[in-house]
Design a protein around this motif. Sequence first.
Motif, PDB file in Angstrom:
ATOM      1  N   ASN A  92      15.777 -12.012   2.686  1.00  0.00           N
ATOM      2  CA  ASN A  92      16.796 -11.161   3.616  1.00  0.00           C
ATOM      3  C   ASN A  92      16.134  -9.799   4.202  1.00  0.00           C
ATOM      4  N   TRP A  93      15.744  -9.008   3.363  1.00  0.00           N
ATOM      5  CA  TRP A  93      15.340  -7.710   3.421  1.00  0.00           C
ATOM      6  C   TRP A  93      13.872  -7.395   4.004  1.00  0.00           C
ATOM      7  N   GLY A  94      13.093  -8.355   3.404  1.00  0.00           N
ATOM      8  CA  GLY A  94      11.557  -8.175   3.546  1.00  0.00           C
ATOM      9  C   GLY A  94      10.869  -8.185   5.012  1.00  0.00           C
ATOM     10  N   PRO A  95      11.406  -8.923   5.773  1.00  0.00           N
ATOM     11  CA  PRO A  95      10.783  -8.735   7.150  1.00  0.00           C
ATOM     12  C   PRO A  95      11.587  -7.527   7.906  1.00  0.00           C
ATOM     13  N   LYS A  96      12.731  -7.141   7.652  1.00  0.00           N
ATOM     14  CA  LYS A  96      13.342  -5.899   8.093  1.00  0.00           C
ATOM     15  C   LYS A  96      12.403  -4.761   7.887  1.00  0.00           C
ATOM     16  N   LEU A  97      11.822  -4.741   6.533  1.00  0.00           N
ATOM     17  CA  LEU A  97      10.969  -3.474   5.970  1.00  0.00           C
ATOM     18  C   LEU A  97       9.714  -3.281   7.263  1.00  0.00           C
ATOM     19  N   LEU A  98       9.428  -4.364   7.916  1.00  0.00           N
ATOM     20  CA  LEU A  98       8.390  -4.257   8.792  1.00  0.00           C
ATOM     21  C   LEU A  98       8.827  -3.400   9.872  1.00  0.00           C
ATOM     22  N   PRO A 131      -0.588  -1.727   4.771  1.00  0.00           N
ATOM     23  CA  PRO A 131      -0.250  -2.460   3.346  1.00  0.00           C
ATOM     24  C   PRO A 131       1.179  -3.147   3.477  1.00  0.00           C
ATOM     25  N   LEU A 132       2.174  -2.729   4.155  1.00  0.00           N
ATOM     26  CA  LEU A 132       3.245  -3.146   4.424  1.00  0.00           C
ATOM     27  C   LEU A 132       3.216  -4.712   4.903  1.00  0.00           C
ATOM     28  N   CYS A 133       2.508  -4.796   5.937  1.00  0.00           N
ATOM     29  CA  CYS A 133       2.094  -6.110   6.543  1.00  0.00           C
ATOM     30  C   CYS A 133       1.423  -7.221   5.720  1.00  0.00           C
ATOM     31  N   LEU A 134       0.500  -6.491   5.054  1.00  0.00           N
ATOM     32  CA  LEU A 134      -0.302  -7.395   4.016  1.00  0.00           C
ATOM     33  C   LEU A 134       0.617  -7.676   2.978  1.00  0.00           C
ATOM     34  N   ALA A 135       1.307  -7.116   2.593  1.00  0.00           N
ATOM     35  CA  ALA A 135       2.296  -7.335   1.505  1.00  0.00           C
ATOM     36  C   ALA A 135       3.461  -8.405   1.954  1.00  0.00           C
ATOM     37  N   ALA A 136       3.673  -8.664   3.113  1.00  0.00           N
ATOM     38  CA  ALA A 136       4.849  -9.625   3.803  1.00  0.00           C
ATOM     39  C   ALA A 136       3.918 -10.790   3.661  1.00  0.00           C
ATOM     40  N   TRP A 171       1.509 -11.679   1.684  1.00  0.00           N
ATOM     41  CA  TRP A 171       1.245 -11.985   0.299  1.00  0.00           C
ATOM     42  C   TRP A 171       2.529 -12.674  -0.173  1.00  0.00           C
ATOM     43  N   LEU A 172       3.765 -12.211   0.181  1.00  0.00           N
ATOM     44  CA  LEU A 172       5.069 -12.613  -0.325  1.00  0.00           C
ATOM     45  C   LEU A 172       5.523 -13.791   0.425  1.00  0.00           C
ATOM     46  N   LYS A 173       4.568 -14.212   1.280  1.00  0.00           N
ATOM     47  CA  LYS A 173       4.782 -15.410   2.265  1.00  0.00           C
ATOM     48  C   LYS A 173       6.275 -15.372   2.851  1.00  0.00           C
ATOM     49  N   LEU A 174       6.374 -13.985   3.353  1.00  0.00           N
ATOM     50  CA  LEU A 174       7.700 -13.958   4.214  1.00  0.00           C
ATOM     51  C   LEU A 174       7.384 -14.978   5.510  1.00  0.00           C
ATOM     52  N   LEU A 200       7.071 -11.112  12.696  1.00  0.00           N
ATOM     53  CA  LEU A 200       6.493 -10.745  14.024  1.00  0.00           C
ATOM     54  C   LEU A 200       7.536  -9.805  14.763  1.00  0.00           C
ATOM     55  N   VAL A 201       8.757 -10.372  14.882  1.00  0.00           N
ATOM     56  CA  VAL A 201       9.757  -9.717  15.643  1.00  0.00           C
ATOM     57  C   VAL A 201       9.883  -8.371  15.143  1.00  0.00           C
ATOM     58  N   TYR A 202      10.197  -8.030  13.841  1.00  0.00           N
ATOM     59  CA  TYR A 202      10.458  -6.816  13.507  1.00  0.00           C
ATOM     60  C   TYR A 202       9.074  -5.776  13.461  1.00  0.00           C
ATOM     61  N   MET A 203       8.145  -6.321  13.468  1.00  0.00           N
ATOM     62  CA  MET A 203       7.008  -5.605  13.581  1.00  0.00           C
ATOM     63  C   MET A 203       6.709  -5.257  15.146  1.00  0.00           C
TER      64      MET A 203
END
Length: 167
Positions: free
Chosen positions: A98-104, A115-120, A122-125, A131-134
């Motif tokens: 729910n919140w993971g992609p919004k962190l981007l 690192p946030l993009c890499l972690a996303a 890694w977490l298989k978000l 893409l949209v939030y980025m």
Amino acid sequence: MEHIFEHFFAWFGMPSVGLPAVFISAFISATLIPAGSEPILFGYITLNPHLFWVAILVATVGNTLGGMVDWWLGVIARNSFKSIDEPSNSRLKRWLENWGPKLLLLSWLPGLGDPLCLAAGWLKLPWQPCLVYMFIGKLMRFIMFTWLLTLVPDSFWHQLGHWLHLI
């Protein structure tokens, strides 16, 4: 390759010089390679103020695609380490979904965004919301920084150019 770019930009009625540099610098600066795309973007907009929004869009697309490369590298790294599983706590997993992609939205931050993009990844978000939030975060970054740079008087840039022996 240059002929392809010239044909592509001519088809859209855009200049063939400058925008590829804006795109490439924005793409590279979004990967784990430390580089800044703002000077090239600002220089291009200074020389072509009528193409402000085109340059912002080109930089945003390049930077977002670079962020997606980081996301993809995170997925590859995750798949390479089979011993590390996804979170088993369903509540934690639901929170990340729910919140993971919004962190981007913060993927534009220097030192933290890559690192946030890499972690996303890694977490298989899911890649679509990532893409949209980025894209939204990076678009706001380029609009804000470019607007702020336009508020700096021309005399400052000339003095800086003389001080750096560029003029």
